[in-house]
Design a protein around this motif. Structure first.
Motif, short mmCIF file in Angstrom:
data_model
loop_
_atom_site.label_atom_id
_atom_site.label_comp_id
_atom_site.label_asym_id
_atom_site.label_seq_id
_atom_site.Cartn_x
_atom_site.Cartn_y
_atom_site.Cartn_z
N MET A 1 -45.02 37.04 23.72
CA MET A 1 -43.83 36.29 24.12
C MET A 1 -42.76 36.40 23.04
SD MET A 1 -42.62 34.62 26.51
CE MET A 1 -41.20 33.61 26.77
N PHE A 2 -43.19 36.21 21.82
CA PHE A 2 -42.28 36.27 20.67
C PHE A 2 -41.58 37.65 20.61
CE2 PHE A 2 -41.83 37.54 16.19
CZ PHE A 2 -40.81 36.67 15.84
N PHE A 3 -42.42 38.71 20.76
CA PHE A 3 -41.87 40.06 20.70
C PHE A 3 -40.86 40.30 21.81
CE2 PHE A 3 -46.00 41.43 18.55
CZ PHE A 3 -45.41 41.35 17.29
N VAL A 4 -41.19 39.75 22.97
CA VAL A 4 -40.30 39.97 24.11
C VAL A 4 -38.93 39.35 23.82
CG1 VAL A 4 -39.92 39.51 26.54
CG2 VAL A 4 -42.20 40.09 25.72
N ILE A 5 -38.94 38.18 23.24
CA ILE A 5 -37.66 37.52 22.95
C ILE A 5 -36.85 38.35 21.95
CG2 ILE A 5 -36.59 35.48 21.90
CD1 ILE A 5 -38.89 33.89 23.13
N ILE A 6 -37.55 38.80 20.90
CA ILE A 6 -36.85 39.64 19.92
C ILE A 6 -36.26 40.86 20.60
CG2 ILE A 6 -37.10 41.05 17.85
CD1 ILE A 6 -37.95 38.60 16.80
N ARG A 7 -37.08 41.49 21.49
CA ARG A 7 -36.62 42.70 22.15
C ARG A 7 -35.34 42.42 22.95
NH1 ARG A 7 -39.88 45.29 27.00
NH2 ARG A 7 -38.17 44.70 28.34
N LEU A 8 -35.35 41.29 23.67
CA LEU A 8 -34.18 40.98 24.50
C LEU A 8 -32.96 40.76 23.63
CD1 LEU A 8 -35.77 38.68 27.21
CD2 LEU A 8 -34.97 41.04 27.43
N MET A 9 -33.18 40.10 22.52
CA MET A 9 -32.05 39.85 21.62
C MET A 9 -31.49 41.18 21.09
SD MET A 9 -33.33 36.62 19.37
CE MET A 9 -32.48 37.26 17.93
N LEU A 10 -32.42 42.03 20.64
CA LEU A 10 -31.96 43.32 20.08
C LEU A 10 -31.25 44.16 21.14
CD1 LEU A 10 -34.89 44.34 17.74
CD2 LEU A 10 -32.55 43.82 17.09
N THR A 11 -31.83 44.15 22.35
CA THR A 11 -31.21 44.91 23.43
C THR A 11 -29.76 44.48 23.60
OG1 THR A 11 -33.32 44.93 24.52
CG2 THR A 11 -31.46 45.59 25.86
N ASP A 12 -29.56 43.17 23.61
CA ASP A 12 -28.20 42.64 23.75
C ASP A 12 -27.28 43.13 22.64
OD1 ASP A 12 -27.94 41.35 26.00
OD2 ASP A 12 -27.92 39.29 25.18
N GLN A 13 -27.81 43.05 21.44
CA GLN A 13 -26.98 43.43 20.29
C GLN A 13 -26.62 44.92 20.33
OE1 GLN A 13 -28.68 42.19 16.58
NE2 GLN A 13 -29.09 40.13 17.32
N ILE A 14 -27.62 45.71 20.71
CA ILE A 14 -27.36 47.17 20.77
C ILE A 14 -26.26 47.47 21.78
CG2 ILE A 14 -28.37 49.41 21.37
CD1 ILE A 14 -31.05 48.25 20.29
N ARG A 15 -26.37 46.81 22.95
CA ARG A 15 -25.37 47.04 23.99
C ARG A 15 -23.97 46.63 23.52
NH1 ARG A 15 -29.12 45.83 28.61
NH2 ARG A 15 -30.00 47.91 28.93
N ASN A 16 -23.93 45.49 22.83
CA ASN A 16 -22.64 45.03 22.32
C ASN A 16 -22.04 46.04 21.36
OD1 ASN A 16 -22.67 42.77 23.82
ND2 ASN A 16 -23.53 41.43 22.21
N LEU A 17 -22.95 46.58 20.47
CA LEU A 17 -22.46 47.57 19.50
C LEU A 17 -21.86 48.76 20.21
CD1 LEU A 17 -25.00 47.87 16.55
CD2 LEU A 17 -22.71 46.90 16.57
N LYS A 18 -22.55 49.19 21.27
CA LYS A 18 -22.07 50.36 22.01
C LYS A 18 -20.66 50.09 22.55
CE LYS A 18 -22.77 52.32 26.45
NZ LYS A 18 -23.64 52.49 27.58
#
Ligand code: PHE
Length: 349
Positions: A1-18
Motif C-alpha cells: 500500500m505504501f509503495f503504491v502511494i509513493i508510485r502515484l505521487m511520483l507519477t504525478d510529479q513526473i507528468r507535471n515535469l513533462k
C-alpha cells in the motif's frame, strides 16, 4: 500500500515535469533557451534525474512502472526539443537566406532505362499490327521450353540453349524446372490459353550459360507468334520488313536465310542491313548484313501439342533479342554497357 502511494505521487510529479518542460520549449525564443530547458529537465542533475533517486527504494513492480514512464517522458521532451529547434532553424533560414528572386535549382531528372524504352518501342510497333503483349514464366518446365517444342531429351539441338536447370525441381508431367532459355516457351502457353486467331508478342527475360561482349547470362527476347487460317511465309516476311523499317529506319532492309529449328518448318535466320556500311560490307558485319535472330513457320507438331489442328491452321513465329536489336540500331559494341548502370553511357539515350 505504501509503495503504491509513493508510485502515484511520483507519477504525478513526473507528468507535471513533462508539462512544465514542454511549455518552456514551446515558449523558447531561440536555441540557447531550448538548450537551457534541456539541461534543467534532462541534464545529469536535472529535475527528472532528481526524481529517479527515489525509485531504488520501491518494490519491483513499482520500479518497472516508473522506469518506463520516465523513459517515455524523456523521449517526449527530446522530440519536442528537436521539433522546436527545427522550426527555429527554418525561421532563421527564411529570415536570413531565402531570396525568392533567385532562380530555382532544377532537380535532376532521370529517364526510363534504355531496355525499358526499347521494350515499349517494340511493343508499340507490333501493337500497330494487332499483336497483344504477353509475358510467360521465366522459371519454366522443360516441356514448354524443349520437349513440347519438338526437342526431346538428349536431342543435340538443345545444346544451343545452354540451359540453367533448377535443382531438385521435377514434375511428372512437365519434366525438369528450367530458367527459360528463350521466349519460345510462351508459344505453347499462348496457344493453350487462346484459340486462333492468335497474334502474340511475348517479351520476357531469358537465361543461358553464356557471357561475352554480345551475350549475357540474363537478357530479354521478344517472340512473335501468329496462328490463323492461311498464314504463309509472305506474312512472316511482311512482318519482319515492317518491324525493320519502323525500328531501325526506312533505309534498312531485311532478308531471310534458310536455317533449322526443331519447332519451325521451314526455318529462317533473319538479317538486317548493317548500320555502318548499309549493305556494302565492312569490318563489323557479314558482307553487309547483321544477324537479327530466328524465325519460321510453326511446326505442325507444335500446333498439335497445343491442341490446334494443323490441317486447319498454320502460323509463323520469330524470336529476337531486345538487347541485340538495340545494339544493332545504335551501334553499341558491348552488351555489358546495357547492364552496368554507368550514367555517362545511359545519359546519351
Ligand atoms: N527461340 C529461338 C532462339 O532463341 C528463336 C526462334 C523463335 C526461332 C521462334 C524460330 C521461331 O534462338
Amino acid at each position: 500500500m505504501f509503495f503504491v502511494i509513493i508510485r502515484l505521487m511520483l507519477t504525478d510529479q513526473i507528468r507535471n515535469l513533462k508539462n512544465e518542460a514542454i511549455g518552456e520549449i514551446l515558449e523558447a525564443k531561440d536555441a540557447s533557451e531550448i538548450e537551457n530547458t534541456r539541461a534543467t529537465f534532462l541534464g545529469r542533475s536535472g529535475k527528472l534525474n532528481q526524481l529517479t533517486k527515489e525509485i531504488p527504494n520501491l518494490a519491483l513492480e513499482e520500479k518497472k512502472h516508473l522506469g518506463q514512464l520516465i523513459n517515455e517522458v524523456k523521449i517526449n521532451i527530446e522530440s519536442a526539443i528537436e521539433q522546436s529547434l527545427e522550426k527555429l532553424n527554418v525561421k532563421n533560414f527564411q529570415n536570413k537566406w531565402f531570396d525568392v528572386t533567385l532562380p530555382g535549382i532544377r532537380p535532376e531528372q532521370g529517364h526510363l532505362h534504355l531496355i525499358t524504352q526499347a521494350i515499349s518501342e517494340i511493343t508499340n510497333i507490333f501493337t500497330e499490327l494487332g499483336f497483344h503483349r504477353a509475358r510467360y514464366p521465366e522459371a519454366e518446365w522443360d516441356w514448354y521450353a524443349f520437349e513440347g517444342l519438338n526437342m526431346s531429351q538428349n536431342h543435340p539441338a538443345r545444346d544451343e540453349w545452354e540451359t540453367f536447370f533448377i535443382k531438385d525441381l521435377d514434375n511428372k508431367k512437365y519434366g525438369k524446372g528450367v530458367l527459360t532459355p528463350h521466349t519460345s516457351s510462351g508459344q505453347l502457353r499462348e496457344m493453350e490459353k487462346y484459340s486462333p486467331p492468335i497474334r502474340m508478342l511475348n517479351i520476357a527475360k531469358c537465361y543461358r550459360r553464356q557471357s561475352d561482349m554480345s551475350h549475357a547470362p540474363m537478357f530479354y527476347q521478344f517472340e512473335g507468334l501468329v496462328v490463323d487460317k492461311n498464314i504463309n511465309i509472305s506474312h512472316l516476311k511482311g512482318t519482319i520488313d515492317y518491324f525493320t523499317k519502323k525500328y531501325f529506319g526506312p533505309d534498312r532492309k531485311s532478308r531471310i536465310r534458310p536455317f533449322h529449328f526443331q519447332f519451325t518448318e521451314p526455318s529462317f535466320e533473319v538479317d538486317v542491313t548493317c548500320l555502318i556500311c548499309h549493305g556494302k560490307g565492312c569490318r563489323t558485319c557479314k558482307q553487309g548484313w547483321m544477324e537479327l535472330g530466328g524465325s519460321g513457320m510453326v511446326h505442325p507438331t507444335i500446333l498439335k501439342n497445343a491442341g490446334i489442328d494443323p490441317e486447319k491452321y498454320t502460323g509463323f513465329a520469330f524470336g529476337w533479342g531486345v538487347e541485340r536489336v538495340m545494339m544493332m540500331k545504335y551501334g553499341i559494341p558491348d552488351i555489358r554497357l546495357l547492364f552496368d548502370g554507368d550514367l555517362r553511357f545511359l545519359k546519351q539515350f
